[in-house]
Design a protein around this motif. Structure first.
Motif, PDB file in Angstrom:
ATOM      1  N   THR A  50       3.920  11.179   6.848  1.00 16.30           N
ATOM      2  CA  THR A  50       4.035  12.415   6.057  1.00 16.30           C
ATOM      3  C   THR A  50       2.747  12.637   5.270  1.00 16.30           C
ATOM      4  OG1 THR A  50       4.994  11.170   4.245  1.00 16.30           O
ATOM      5  CG2 THR A  50       6.535  12.199   5.770  1.00 16.30           C
ATOM      6  N   LYS A  51       1.792  11.716   5.520  1.00 18.04           N
ATOM      7  CA  LYS A  51       0.551  11.792   4.749  1.00 18.04           C
ATOM      8  C   LYS A  51      -0.532  12.500   5.550  1.00 18.04           C
ATOM      9  CE  LYS A  51       1.984   7.419   2.918  1.00 18.04           C
ATOM     10  NZ  LYS A  51       1.863   5.999   3.137  1.00 18.04           N
TER      11      LYS A  51
ATOM     12  N   LEU B 220       1.318   4.182  11.636  1.00 16.05           N
ATOM     13  CA  LEU B 220       1.547   2.987  12.453  1.00 16.05           C
ATOM     14  C   LEU B 220       2.096   1.827  11.636  1.00 16.05           C
ATOM     15  CD1 LEU B 220      -1.371   2.706  14.954  1.00 16.05           C
ATOM     16  CD2 LEU B 220       1.059   2.550  15.455  1.00 16.05           C
TER      17      LEU B 220
ATOM     18  N   GLY C  26      11.428   7.709  -3.359  1.00 11.36           N
ATOM     19  CA  GLY C  26      12.468   7.289  -2.395  1.00 11.36           C
ATOM     20  C   GLY C  26      12.215   7.928  -1.031  1.00 11.36           C
ATOM     21  N   ILE C  27      13.064   7.587  -0.074  1.00  8.24           N
ATOM     22  CA  ILE C  27      12.891   8.107   1.296  1.00  8.24           C
ATOM     23  C   ILE C  27      13.865   9.271   1.475  1.00  8.24           C
ATOM     24  CG2 ILE C  27      12.981   7.539   3.764  1.00  8.24           C
ATOM     25  CD1 ILE C  27      10.930   5.806   2.386  1.00  8.24           C
TER      26      ILE C  27
ATOM     27  N   PHE D 179      11.700  -1.880   0.183  1.00  3.71           N
ATOM     28  CA  PHE D 179      11.495  -2.294   1.576  1.00  3.71           C
ATOM     29  C   PHE D 179      11.646  -3.796   1.601  1.00  3.71           C
ATOM     30  CE2 PHE D 179       9.843   1.877   2.301  1.00  3.71           C
ATOM     31  CZ  PHE D 179      10.038   2.085   3.652  1.00  3.71           C
TER      32      PHE D 179
ATOM     33  N   ARG E 134       0.839  -1.209   0.000  1.00  2.00           N
ATOM     34  CA  ARG E 134       0.000   0.000   0.000  1.00  2.00           C
ATOM     35  C   ARG E 134       0.872   1.256   0.000  1.00  2.00           C
ATOM     36  NH1 ARG E 134      -2.464   1.467   5.411  1.00  2.00           N
ATOM     37  NH2 ARG E 134      -0.306   2.128   5.479  1.00  2.00           N
ATOM     38  N   ASN E 135       1.951   1.247   0.883  1.00  2.00           N
ATOM     39  CA  ASN E 135       2.868   2.392   0.922  1.00  2.00           C
ATOM     40  C   ASN E 135       3.502   2.621  -0.447  1.00  2.00           C
ATOM     41  OD1 ASN E 135       2.443   3.079   3.522  1.00  2.00           O
ATOM     42  ND2 ASN E 135       4.295   2.108   4.342  1.00  2.00           N
TER      43      ASN E 135
ATOM     44  N   GLY F 235      -2.583   9.816   6.950  1.00  3.29           N
ATOM     45  CA  GLY F 235      -1.812   8.650   7.413  1.00  3.29           C
ATOM     46  C   GLY F 235      -1.957   8.440   8.908  1.00  3.29           C
TER      47      GLY F 235
ATOM     48  N   ALA G 297       3.226   5.816  -2.763  1.00  3.51           N
ATOM     49  CA  ALA G 297       4.424   6.587  -3.077  1.00  3.51           C
ATOM     50  C   ALA G 297       4.478   6.933  -4.569  1.00  3.51           C
ATOM     51  CB  ALA G 297       5.664   5.794  -2.680  1.00  3.51           C
TER      52      ALA G 297
HETATM   53  P1  ADP Z   1       1.495   5.895   6.951  1.00  2.00           P
HETATM   54  O1  ADP Z   1       1.538   5.111   5.730  1.00  2.00           O
HETATM   55  O2  ADP Z   1       0.206   5.829   7.676  1.00  2.00           O
HETATM   56  O3  ADP Z   1       1.999   7.287   6.835  1.00  2.00           O
HETATM   57  P2  ADP Z   1       3.739   4.247   7.615  1.00  2.00           P
HETATM   58  O4  ADP Z   1       4.388   3.914   8.929  1.00  2.00           O
HETATM   59  O5  ADP Z   1       3.339   3.105   6.771  1.00  2.00           O
HETATM   60  O6  ADP Z   1       2.520   5.170   7.955  1.00  2.00           O
HETATM   61  O7  ADP Z   1       4.760   5.118   6.812  1.00  2.00           O
HETATM   62  C1  ADP Z   1       5.390   6.208   7.429  1.00  2.00           C
HETATM   63  C2  ADP Z   1       5.943   7.140   6.429  1.00  2.00           C
HETATM   64  O8  ADP Z   1       6.981   6.538   5.696  1.00  2.00           O
HETATM   65  C3  ADP Z   1       4.964   7.529   5.377  1.00  2.00           C
HETATM   66  O9  ADP Z   1       4.178   8.640   5.783  1.00  2.00           O
HETATM   67  C4  ADP Z   1       5.888   7.892   4.210  1.00  2.00           C
HETATM   68  O10 ADP Z   1       6.338   9.238   4.333  1.00  2.00           O
HETATM   69  C5  ADP Z   1       7.071   7.023   4.379  1.00  2.00           C
HETATM   70  N1  ADP Z   1       7.036   5.898   3.437  1.00  2.00           N
HETATM   71  C6  ADP Z   1       6.619   4.636   3.708  1.00  2.00           C
HETATM   72  N2  ADP Z   1       6.781   3.834   2.620  1.00  2.00           N
HETATM   73  C7  ADP Z   1       7.327   4.624   1.636  1.00  2.00           C
HETATM   74  C8  ADP Z   1       7.726   4.362   0.281  1.00  2.00           C
HETATM   75  N3  ADP Z   1       7.598   3.153  -0.306  1.00  2.00           N
HETATM   76  N4  ADP Z   1       8.254   5.384  -0.441  1.00  2.00           N
HETATM   77  C9  ADP Z   1       8.377   6.619   0.138  1.00  2.00           C
HETATM   78  N5  ADP Z   1       8.031   6.893   1.416  1.00  2.00           N
HETATM   79  C10 ADP Z   1       7.481   5.926   2.155  1.00  2.00           C
END
Ligand code: ADP
Length: 700
Positions: free
Chosen positions: A640-641, A647, A624-625, A686, A582-583, A644, A587
């Motif tokens: 960052t959403k 968790l 990317g992160i 990931f 889902r992430n 979101g 993204a």
């Molecule tokens: P949420 O999805 O509810 O924000 P997560 O713990 O799953 O909570 O993710 C935390 C944060 O990590 C997200 O808000 C996002 O900024 C970042 N993130 C997670 N997966 C990715 C990804 N595949 N690419 C970029 N950023 C990501």
């Protein structure tokens, strides 16, 4: 587990060995402090006395020897003077024959060496004839006899009066070279027919008389001399000189005069060291003294060791009393011989109550039979104990009836000679830990439920979008069918059949969508099972595709055959995959061009230092992160959403770690560098690992 080192259990009913030791030391301290100086003083006095007495004894012995020598010398001198007198009286037999007299006198002079000269005198004491000793120069060669005659005449006068031999006082007769000798005359009256006809006078040379004394010690260890009453020495014999300490004086009573004989031992006052006996006594004394000193030092060392022991015991007791861990020692019959305060407080019984015979009071009645069986097994000689660092869990009963879980670590008790005397156990009350674990599990479950609900919420909108199409298709087929029925003709049956077939198809499609969601949302029983990695991927694929389709993302599955097996809680790991997918989809929604929106689910078997692993990767082509986001990624509630929960990742990592695996991520290099706010990376990978589950086969 240093506390479980092999120590001998303290004796039963002896709560405080340290206290007893301290009391004993305190009670013994005063007398012992006095005892040692007293012993030393007594020894000193005894040794001094011994040495003094030994010296006295030595002195007495030396004096005794001098006395003995003096007595022997005295009797020898008497014997010789007696012999001289007898010889002289023998000369009187033929007073009228000068020839015979000379011969007799010569014989006597040869026999009695101490006689220097013999004179034949008439009644008026005038010299008629004289014979000199053949052994020495004539006595009066240097000094006229007439000048030395006074004492002789006095003696002859006395002899005439008593008609018996008389000795004169001794006098000094000068000799050649300034020397001289002490000479004593003896005047023997000569009678014929009861009338005095003359005198025989013999001059006895005193040093020679001494020389003739036949006593072994004289000349070797004792000096023999004649002295005057005032101590002036008249004559002496022998080469040795007396020491002037062990002196024995004897008086020789002779008719007309007396002589004082002195025996003087060469030996001086006994000295401490050269004397063998004293040296022995002294050596023994020194030896004794050294022994006492050594004993003293040993005593001091012992006292120090005792105090260290008492300290160590006190420290051990304090440590045992302050421990929160319960300690319990049992003998080989399983009876409690020791329990520390923490253990007593834990179960609520005193040491005495715990030491009573029978099953321990902290065994729950319903478990007593089981515990007894277990204890019998453990007490069997040679039975293997659980390794001390592993321990075992069981349930105890408090005095108030509460049951509580405990962790027991047990180790054998081995005494100083290596004999197995029992068991020492450390008992931990883990009820608080269990409560905390329950609480954390509940929280975890609540969190997971929340996360699932969040996913469900998200999915609801997806569902509405997905179900919309089949439902509106069904609705339009239904409306068409109704219209057909309103005006039936020849084709109506065919068309109705087609419409109903489409309706059934669309309903089935909607059903599939709903089933996939239902499968995920339905809470499956949490249990570990062995599944192949591709099965895990397939289970989540319908839902992943559902999300992906909405965002125009293509889904690629890359599982290298044969698919590895893992032993996991399926629900949890599927949720992890779903979260990551889902992430990844999210993204790519914003900036990734449609053609590049690819989500890859990859499974590989990897070899690690601690065995083989299965690695699951979820790759996207998103931005990317960012560097500032990376450190906080796995922090709960970080997001960052706008909508979101933050968790997902933190829960994912917890789930993976609970399975013994690890989770991390990596930014992928960009294949087509793009301009844009986050166009630095070509996406994110990931990944997480799970331990490989090997299929059961024959034992190696
Ligand atoms: P949420 O999805 O509810 O924000 P997560 O713990 O799953 O909570 O993710 C935390 C944060 O990590 C997200 O808000 C996002 O900024 C970042 N993130 C997670 N997966 C990715 C990804 N595949 N690419 C970029 N950023 C990501």
């Amino acid at each position: 587990m240093a506390l479980l080192s092999p120590i001998r259990p303290p004796p039963r009913h002896d709560p405080s060995l340290a206290a007893r030791l301290a009391t004993w030391r305190a009670s013994g301290r005063t007398p012992r402090a006095l005892l040692w100086p007293a012993l030393v003083a007594l020894l000193l006095v005894a040794q001094t006395l011994l040495v003094t007495l030994t010296l006295r004894y030595e002195e007495a012995r030396a004096q005794e020897r001098s006395d003995d020598v003096a007595a022997a010398a005295l009797s020898d001198i008497r014997r010789r003077t007696q012999m001289a007198l007898q010889g002289l009286q023998g000369l009187q037999q033929r007073p009228d024959a000068p020839q015979a007299w000379s011969g007799g006198a010569g014989d006597l002079l040869r026999q009695q060496r101490e006689i220097g000269r013999i004179e034949w005198r008439d009644r008026g004491a005038r010299i008629l004839e004289a014979a000199e000793s053949p052994f020495r120069e004539p006595l009066f060669a240097h000094w006229p006899r007439a000048d030395m005659d006074v004492e002789t005449e006095v003696a002859c006068d006395a002899a005439r009066r008593v008609m018996a031999p008389m000795f004169s006082r001794s006098q000094f007769v000068p000799l050649a070279g300034g020397h001289g000798v002490e000479v004593m005359d003896v005047c023997v009256p000569v009678q014929q027919a009861g009338q005095l006809v003359g005198f025989t006078v013999a001059s006895i040379v005193l040093p020679l008389l001494l020389d003739e004394v036949r006593v072994a010690e004289v000349g070797r260890s004792h000096e023999l001399s004649f002295v005057e009453a005032d101590g002036t020495r008249l004559a002496r014999s022998g080469a040795v000189r007396g020491g002037g300490v062990f002196i024995a004086d004897r008086v020789v009573d002779l008719p007309g005069t007396t002589l004082q004989v002195r025996v003087d031992a060469v030996q001086r006052a006994p000295r401490l060291i050269p004397n063998l006996a004293t040296a022995l006594v002294l050596g023994l004394s020194i030896g004794l003294f050294v022994v006492v000193v050594l004993l003293l030092r040993d005593g001091r060392r012992r006292a120090r060791a005792e105090s260290l022991l008492a300290e160590a015991l006190a420290f051990r007791k304090a440590m045992e009393d302050s421990l929160l861990t319960g300690l319990r020692a049992r003998d080989r019959d399983g009876r409690i011989v020791y329990a520390n305060p923490a253990f007593c407080a834990m179960v609520g019984y005193s040491v005495e109550e715990l030491q009573r015979a029978g099953p321990p009071p902290y065994w729950p009645p319903e478990q007593t039979a089981e515990y007894q069986r277990r204890q019998a097994e453990r007490l069997t000689p040679g039975a293997a104990l659980a390794p001390p660092h592993q321990g075992y869990e069981t349930v105890f009963l408090r005095r108030d009836g509460e049951r509580f879980p405990v962790m027991i670590y047990e180790a054998p008790l081995v005494d100083g000679v290596g004999k197995h005397t029992g068991w020492m156990s450390a008992v931990l009350d883990i009820s608080a830990q269990r409560r905390a674990e329950d609480l954390s599990r509940q929280q975890q479950e609540r969190l997971q439920a929340t996360a699932r609900l969040a996913s469900v919420g998200e999915m609801a909108s997806l569902l509405s979008h997905e179900l919309n199409q089949p439902l509106s298709a069904i609705a339009s087929y239904a409306t068409g069918s109704l219209n057909l029925l309103a005006e039936p003709d020849d084709q109506t049956l065919d068309l109705m059949h087609q419409a109903l077939t489409r309706i059934a198809e669309q309903a089935e499609r909607a059903g599939r969508v709903i089933k996939s969601v239902h499968d995920f949302v339905r809470r499956r029983h949490s249990a570990h099972e062995v599944v192949t990695a591709d099965l895990l991927i397939e289970s989540v694929l319908p839902l992943v595709r559902l999300q992906a389709r909405k965002s125009g993302v293509r889904v690629d599955v890359d599982v290298a055959p044969p698919a590895p097996r893992v032993r996991v809680d399926r629900t949890m790991v599927e949720q992890v995959l779903l979260n990551l997918a889902r992430n990844a989809v999210q993204a790519m929604e914003a900036d990734t061009p449609l053609a590049e929106r690819v989500l890859t689910l990859r499974v590989r078997r990897v070899a690690g230092a601690q065995g083989d692993w299965v690695r699951f990767s979820v790759l996207d082509a998103g931005p990317g992160i960012a560097a500032e986001v990376a450190p906080r990624l796995f922090t709960p509630f970080f997001t960052t959403k706008v909508e979101g929960m933050g968790l997902g990742l933190s829960l994912c990592r917890t789930v993976i770690e609970q399975h013994g695996g690890a989770m991390d991520f990596e930014n992928l290099p960009s294949a087509h560098p793009r301009a844009g706010p986050a166009g630095l990376a070509g996406g994110t990978e990931f990944r997480f690992t799970l331990p490989l589950s090997l299929p059961r086969g024959p034992a190696p």
